[in-house]
Write a protein that holds these residues in place. Sequence first.
Motif, PDB file in Angstrom:
ATOM      1  N   GLU A 136      54.543  16.305  58.802  1.00  0.00           N
ATOM      2  CA  GLU A 136      54.792  15.289  59.833  1.00  0.00           C
ATOM      3  C   GLU A 136      54.245  13.932  59.398  1.00  0.00           C
ATOM      4  N   PHE A 137      53.080  13.924  58.763  1.00  0.00           N
ATOM      5  CA  PHE A 137      52.545  12.669  58.239  1.00  0.00           C
ATOM      6  C   PHE A 137      53.497  12.085  57.192  1.00  0.00           C
ATOM      7  N   ARG A 138      54.000  12.921  56.301  1.00  0.00           N
ATOM      8  CA  ARG A 138      54.894  12.432  55.255  1.00  0.00           C
ATOM      9  C   ARG A 138      56.194  11.890  55.833  1.00  0.00           C
ATOM     10  N   SER A 139      56.691  12.549  56.868  1.00  0.00           N
ATOM     11  CA  SER A 139      58.008  12.194  57.406  1.00  0.00           C
ATOM     12  C   SER A 139      57.985  10.964  58.311  1.00  0.00           C
ATOM     13  N   GLY A 140      56.791  10.552  58.761  1.00  0.00           N
ATOM     14  CA  GLY A 140      56.705   9.454  59.703  1.00  0.00           C
ATOM     15  C   GLY A 140      56.743   9.895  61.146  1.00  0.00           C
ATOM     16  N   ARG A 141      56.741  11.209  61.397  1.00  0.00           N
ATOM     17  CA  ARG A 141      56.744  11.700  62.764  1.00  0.00           C
ATOM     18  C   ARG A 141      55.341  11.831  63.348  1.00  0.00           C
ATOM     19  N   ARG A 142      54.330  11.520  62.557  1.00  0.00           N
ATOM     20  CA  ARG A 142      52.969  11.502  63.083  1.00  0.00           C
ATOM     21  C   ARG A 142      52.298  10.208  62.648  1.00  0.00           C
ATOM     22  N   VAL A 143      52.171   9.301  63.614  1.00  0.00           N
ATOM     23  CA  VAL A 143      51.507   8.022  63.387  1.00  0.00           C
ATOM     24  C   VAL A 143      50.464   7.849  64.490  1.00  0.00           C
ATOM     25  N   SER A 144      50.037   6.608  64.738  1.00  0.00           N
ATOM     26  CA  SER A 144      49.034   6.350  65.764  1.00  0.00           C
ATOM     27  C   SER A 144      49.617   5.478  66.856  1.00  0.00           C
ATOM     28  N   SER A 145      49.078   5.632  68.073  1.00  0.00           N
ATOM     29  CA  SER A 145      49.505   4.783  69.182  1.00  0.00           C
ATOM     30  C   SER A 145      48.979   3.364  69.053  1.00  0.00           C
ATOM     31  N   GLN A 146      48.007   3.168  68.180  1.00  0.00           N
ATOM     32  CA  GLN A 146      47.484   1.835  67.987  1.00  0.00           C
ATOM     33  C   GLN A 146      48.588   0.934  67.460  1.00  0.00           C
ATOM     34  N   ARG A 147      48.548  -0.332  67.851  1.00  0.00           N
ATOM     35  CA  ARG A 147      49.647  -1.243  67.508  1.00  0.00           C
ATOM     36  C   ARG A 147      49.902  -1.248  66.006  1.00  0.00           C
ATOM     37  N   ALA A 148      48.868  -1.418  65.225  1.00  0.00           N
ATOM     38  CA  ALA A 148      48.944  -1.195  63.792  1.00  0.00           C
ATOM     39  C   ALA A 148      48.255   0.136  63.556  1.00  0.00           C
ATOM     40  N   ASN A 149      48.846   0.978  62.733  1.00  0.00           N
ATOM     41  CA  ASN A 149      48.285   2.302  62.523  1.00  0.00           C
ATOM     42  C   ASN A 149      46.799   2.219  62.204  1.00  0.00           C
ATOM     43  N   ARG A 150      46.029   3.106  62.817  1.00  0.00           N
ATOM     44  CA  ARG A 150      44.606   3.168  62.531  1.00  0.00           C
ATOM     45  C   ARG A 150      44.395   3.375  61.031  1.00  0.00           C
ATOM     46  N   PRO A 151      43.331   2.788  60.470  1.00  0.00           N
ATOM     47  CA  PRO A 151      43.100   2.971  59.027  1.00  0.00           C
ATOM     48  C   PRO A 151      43.028   4.430  58.614  1.00  0.00           C
ATOM     49  N   ASP A 152      42.423   5.277  59.450  1.00  0.00           N
ATOM     50  CA  ASP A 152      42.323   6.681  59.083  1.00  0.00           C
ATOM     51  C   ASP A 152      43.693   7.357  59.069  1.00  0.00           C
ATOM     52  N   THR A 153      44.575   6.950  59.991  1.00  0.00           N
ATOM     53  CA  THR A 153      45.919   7.518  60.007  1.00  0.00           C
ATOM     54  C   THR A 153      46.693   7.079  58.770  1.00  0.00           C
ATOM     55  N   GLU A 154      46.576   5.805  58.405  1.00  0.00           N
ATOM     56  CA  GLU A 154      47.241   5.312  57.200  1.00  0.00           C
ATOM     57  C   GLU A 154      46.724   6.059  55.974  1.00  0.00           C
ATOM     58  N   LEU A 292      46.188  13.653  72.691  1.00  0.00           N
ATOM     59  CA  LEU A 292      46.970  13.754  73.927  1.00  0.00           C
ATOM     60  C   LEU A 292      47.745  12.467  74.195  1.00  0.00           C
ATOM     61  N   TRP A 293      47.077  11.339  74.006  1.00  0.00           N
ATOM     62  CA  TRP A 293      47.794  10.078  74.245  1.00  0.00           C
ATOM     63  C   TRP A 293      48.865   9.839  73.182  1.00  0.00           C
ATOM     64  N   ASP A 294      48.577  10.193  71.926  1.00  0.00           N
ATOM     65  CA  ASP A 294      49.580  10.005  70.874  1.00  0.00           C
ATOM     66  C   ASP A 294      50.834  10.825  71.154  1.00  0.00           C
ATOM     67  N   ILE A 295      50.659  12.005  71.716  1.00  0.00           N
ATOM     68  CA  ILE A 295      51.833  12.806  72.085  1.00  0.00           C
ATOM     69  C   ILE A 295      52.555  12.157  73.269  1.00  0.00           C
ATOM     70  N   LYS A 296      51.803  11.761  74.265  1.00  0.00           N
ATOM     71  CA  LYS A 296      52.396  11.146  75.455  1.00  0.00           C
ATOM     72  C   LYS A 296      53.134   9.853  75.104  1.00  0.00           C
ATOM     73  N   SER A 297      52.561   9.083  74.175  1.00  0.00           N
ATOM     74  CA  SER A 297      53.128   7.779  73.840  1.00  0.00           C
ATOM     75  C   SER A 297      54.308   7.859  72.887  1.00  0.00           C
ATOM     76  N   GLY A 298      54.488   9.012  72.232  1.00  0.00           N
ATOM     77  CA  GLY A 298      55.558   9.146  71.259  1.00  0.00           C
ATOM     78  C   GLY A 298      55.124   8.928  69.829  1.00  0.00           C
ATOM     79  N   ALA A 299      53.824   8.669  69.609  1.00  0.00           N
ATOM     80  CA  ALA A 299      53.348   8.478  68.244  1.00  0.00           C
ATOM     81  C   ALA A 299      53.386   9.780  67.449  1.00  0.00           C
ATOM     82  N   ARG A 300      53.254  10.907  68.144  1.00  0.00           N
ATOM     83  CA  ARG A 300      53.401  12.213  67.512  1.00  0.00           C
ATOM     84  C   ARG A 300      54.683  12.837  68.032  1.00  0.00           C
ATOM     85  N   SER A 301      55.529  13.266  67.129  1.00  0.00           N
ATOM     86  CA  SER A 301      56.772  13.913  67.511  1.00  0.00           C
ATOM     87  C   SER A 301      56.993  15.092  66.577  1.00  0.00           C
TER      88      SER A 301
END
Length: 332
Positions: A136-154, A292-301
């Motif tokens: 999911e990380f590789r595909s772009g289906r798991r990112v962060s809800s933060q406006r710019a991706n969090r450094p740890d997520t990047e 939980l928020w990342d799922i709710k917001s659509g950042a995780r799919s």
Amino acid sequence: MNAPRRLAVLIFALALGACSPQKAEPLKAKAPAGPPPALAWAYPDAPEAPLPDYPPGPQHLPGIDRVVSSAELNDPAHPVDWTPDRHPAPPAVVGHRRPGGPAPCAECHFYNGVGFVGAADLAGLPAGYITQQLAEFRSGRRVSSQRANRPDTEEMIAVAKGLTEAEAAQAAAYYASLPRRPFVRVVETDVAPAARANHWGWQELIPDAPPQPLNGGVVEVAEDWPRMLLRDPRTGVVAYVPRGAIARGEALVRTGGPAAQPCASCHGADLKGREGVPPLAGRSPAYLVRMLWDIKSGARSGPAVAQMLVPVSDLTPAQIIDIAAYLGSRTP
């Protein structure tokens, strides 16, 4: 940047997934909604700053018969393993960076899977779930809800893209084989020690500062920062949560909240997971809130979160905090 200054919070996989992820259709990521003000504490935005220097000379930890040099502590390609006799022999990808390869898993998750404050707890996660989340990380289906991706997520996206399929499978099998252990202490309170956000996403205590009101949020810090900085795999975190959060969260978890889908229906009666479904009990409340928020917001799919979309859809920020507080208070 060397290991003690990076300590990037490589977010692998967390158990907020699915009852039957293999049967769900992949979902395309959408532009996520940023976190609301009530959850801003969970998505800290801070400039990068160096961590304190290690004390000079060789270092040791109480109860461990080993001395580690400063050169070893500062080697990002080979994270220090203080307790090699207390876990299985790790595959190379966990403890060593191959030439041109990504950061080794143990740099942030340690060799016991619990890892640095703010990092995902990988110990005992189903191997298939870990490899799925790397995909999911590789595909772009798991990112962060933060406006710019969090450094740890990047950082985690870069790691996932740098792994071979064999390395991903080896790392997943290793961490799946490890036992889970308590590492979170949840404390209900109105005030908490003063803390500031670190660039990589965790919180640090502010020395000599007076306590601060929680104001409905969560303050989560290392139980022993000097030991955490030395990468002691035995130390943990303390999470200060609002008064009454655990009881309110228990009611939401048991009833399923607005969606009336109890967490136990997928994650087991003891919330310790079952079959391919990851465990929830004993996880970091701050991390659970973000997921939980990342799922709710659509950042995780994607398929691993398909079954979570309905349960989180009508949760308020306060309910998300309560649920995370209760889950964090449970024995892993």
